[in-house]
Design an enzyme around this catalytic site. Structure first.
Site, short mmCIF file in Angstrom:
data_model
loop_
_atom_site.label_atom_id
_atom_site.label_comp_id
_atom_site.label_asym_id
_atom_site.label_seq_id
_atom_site.Cartn_x
_atom_site.Cartn_y
_atom_site.Cartn_z
N GLU A 268 0.83 -1.21 0.00
CA GLU A 268 0.00 0.00 0.00
C GLU A 268 0.86 1.26 0.00
OE1 GLU A 268 -2.64 -1.22 -0.59
OE2 GLU A 268 -2.97 -3.01 0.62
N ASP B 123 -4.85 -7.15 2.99
CA ASP B 123 -6.05 -7.35 2.18
C ASP B 123 -7.31 -7.43 3.03
OD1 ASP B 123 -4.60 -8.12 -0.53
OD2 ASP B 123 -3.64 -9.22 1.09
N GLY C 245 -12.05 5.26 -18.35
CA GLY C 245 -13.46 5.63 -18.37
C GLY C 245 -13.98 6.06 -19.73
N ARG D 272 5.76 8.55 -6.44
CA ARG D 272 4.79 8.45 -7.53
C ARG D 272 4.52 9.83 -8.14
NH1 ARG D 272 -1.43 6.14 -7.21
NH2 ARG D 272 -1.55 7.45 -5.34
N ASP E 11 -1.37 -0.70 -9.96
CA ASP E 11 -1.72 -2.09 -9.70
C ASP E 11 -1.75 -2.83 -11.04
OD1 ASP E 11 -2.01 -2.21 -6.95
OD2 ASP E 11 -4.10 -1.55 -7.00
N TRP F 87 -0.42 5.27 -0.28
CA TRP F 87 -1.15 5.72 -1.46
C TRP F 87 -2.65 5.46 -1.31
CZ3 TRP F 87 -0.07 2.51 -6.56
CH2 TRP F 87 -0.48 1.19 -6.40
#
Length: 546
Positions: free
Chosen positions: A197, A474, A266, A249, A358, A412
């Protein structure tokens, strides 16, 4: 379209994919719904990604890509039971695609898509079974050997390290066990490390250095809020003061891909993830391909494209979608060049734009994502502009960090810190984890140096496995997101119950070998785990009082 121009400055783009799934394996059942998480990811993400790498190699494209493989994922990909079950899953999808071809015989546009899905599943079967004999890690290792794919790893079970930090031993074992699993699969240690994460706290770099790690990643504010504040922001790594580098990042690259409103996935030409025949066909027809023949689930066969809210779903056009993915790849590279031109005017060294994602976004959530990625890698590999692909390890060899700073605590996740992993939906987990960790450390300390039987060692090692599995990030994530909350809660309580049983059995020296064997079969991860690693580090003696 990006073209060569004399005013272009050179900079580097580092694309990092993080591939992780929680350890889900249930040999005690004939089939188990949550195992489909792995099967869907293999079919829609990992196999298409391997296809991209194979084509790039065949065409001699000079690309660079970093892939983080979590230890739980590596273990599941090499598990013979799950490999067998995956082939069964894939054949069932082929059977469903054949049924769809027959069902849509009077709907030519839909039948065209049904035939596409049959080819897609057949291609997956060919790559998985024939080309790589079910060993996808061998495929990644082959591309690692070219020097173009850099493989790294993460913590053992993706434990959220900032909230495990009440025990340095807990954090150390998550890191060291993850690296040991990587070495067992790839015969070498990774240079880089993906913090689960992107969860960082000051001091974590010390444990990473002890483990031989050279660099890791944080979210943007981990570097922009570092002390002292770095002059080049997120576009150059910082040295944490011990030779370990932190890369941040790039928010622009993140926004272009991740933004729910403005990100590429999208676009209305792309396939709609949530429109699946598992929810649209009559129950009697779809029953053999869903959960328990009655609970509707995704099948992977989807006929519609993204459309606006409350509008009828239009049929999906794969050619149009692939053309749009290429246009978006051009746009992405062009925007990276614009960034580099702006940054180059203010920086003494070549900037590096770090774009981590991811891995499961590509192909699974965003069907065209793997094609977009391939186009980006090809365009950047053409060397017709100032964008150069680079792994972070390669970049460090050429340009070591010029500034020493301590990153800020960060993740993040939503709001940038730990709120997603500790809140009123999941805060009950951590006191139990911390208690179990303390008991494991005390147990390891008490038994250290004693002559133990083989059965006792097995029980101790299995107790350590239960601790690691309970620590996975998770489970609190799922409890917060509200998806399969019953399963996530049961995973935590089951692993802790197994630990408590083993702990008590060891303390009383009443180990039931039959039950222990059953636990070893169910949780057969980290075969080289050594309980002695849970003997907490010796406390440094305090200075004598004056």
């Amino acid at each position: 379209m990006t073209t060569k121009h004399s005013s272009y400055r050179q900079g580097f783009l580092s694309i990092v994919l993080h591939a992780h799934l929680p350890y889900v394996r249930h040999p005690e059942h004939d089939s188990f719904f949550e195992e489909n998480w792995l099967f869907e990811a293999i079919t829609e993400c990992y196999l298409p990604l391997i296809g991209v790498l194979d084509r790039l190699q065949s065409d001699n494209v000079d690309y660079r890509l970093t892939l983080s493989l979590s230890p739980t994922l590596m273990t599941m990909l090499r598990d013979s039971l799950l490999q067998t079950r995956y082939l069964k899953y894939l054949h069932s999808r082929l059977e469903l695609a054949e049924k769809e071809i027959a069902k849509t015989r009077r709907q030519p546009e839909y039948q065209k898509l049904a035939r596409l899905y049959r080819r897609f599943f057949l291609n997956a079967l060919n790559i998985y079974q024939d080309r790589y004999q079910g060993d996808l890690l061998a495929a990644f290792k082959k591309h690692q050997a070219t020097g173009k794919l850099e493989l790294i790893t993460t913590a053992a079970t993706h434990g959220f390290l900032p909230l495990l930090n009440v025990s340095e031993t807990a954090v150390r074992n998550q890191i060291n066990t993850g690296i040991a699993t990587f070495k067992a699969n790839f015969d070498d240690a990774p240079a880089g490390f993906w913090l689960p994460e992107c969860g960082y706290y000051p001091g974590l770099e010390t444990l990473l250095a002890d483990a031989g790690i050279r660099y890791f990643f944080v979210d943007s504010h981990g570097v922009t809020d570092a002390v002292p504040r770095p002059r080049d922001g997120v576009y150059a790594p910082i040295d944490c003061g011990n030779g370990v580098a932190a890369f941040a990042r790039d928010p622009e690259s993140s926004h272009q891909v991740w933004s729910a409103t403005e990100g590429y996935p999208g676009d209305y030409d792309y396939r709609e993830y949530y429109s699946d025949i598992g929810f649209e066909r009559d129950l009697d027809y779809i029953a053999p391909y869903i959960l328990d023949r009655k609970t509707r689930i995704n099948t992977g066969i989807k006929y519609h494209r993204v459309t606006g809210r409350n509008l009828p779903k239009d049929i999906y056009d794969p050619r149009q979608a692939r053309a749009k993915a290429y246009q978006h790849a051009l746009d992405f590279i062009d925007k990276k060049q614009q960034q580099i031109n702006r940054l180059g005017a203010a920086m003494d060294s070549a900037p590096i734009i770090v774009a981590p994602y991811d891995a499961e976004l590509f192909g699974h959530w965003w069907c065209e994502g793997t094609h977009w990625l391939e186009c980006v890698l090809r365009l950047a590999g053409e060397k017709t502009n100032g964008v150069r692909l680079s792994g972070c390890g390669e970049y460090l060899q050429q340009q070591p960090p010029a500034q020493v700073a301590t990153p800020s605590a960060s993740t993040w996740g939503d709001q940038g810190y730990s709120a997603y992993w500790i809140n009123d939906t999941n805060d009950w987990i951590y006191p139990l984890l911390h208690k179990a960790e303390r008991e494991m450390e005390k147990l390891a300390q008490d038994l250290q140096g004693l002559a133990l039987s083989a059965l006792q060692k097995r029980a101790l090692n299995q107790a350590a496995r239960s601790i690691l599995l309970a620590q996975a990030s998770d489970w609190p994530f799922i409890l917060k997101s509200g998806t399969t909350i019953d399963y996530a809660g049961k995973r935590v309580t089951d692993y802790l119950a197994r630990f408590n049983y083993l702990h008590d059995s060891i303390r009383k020296n009443r180990i039931n070998e039959r039950y222990l064997t059953a636990l070893e079969i169910m949780d057969n991860i980290f075969p080289d785990l050594d309980f002695r690693d849970y003997a907490a580090a010796k406390v440094k003696p305090s200075r004598p009082k004056r």
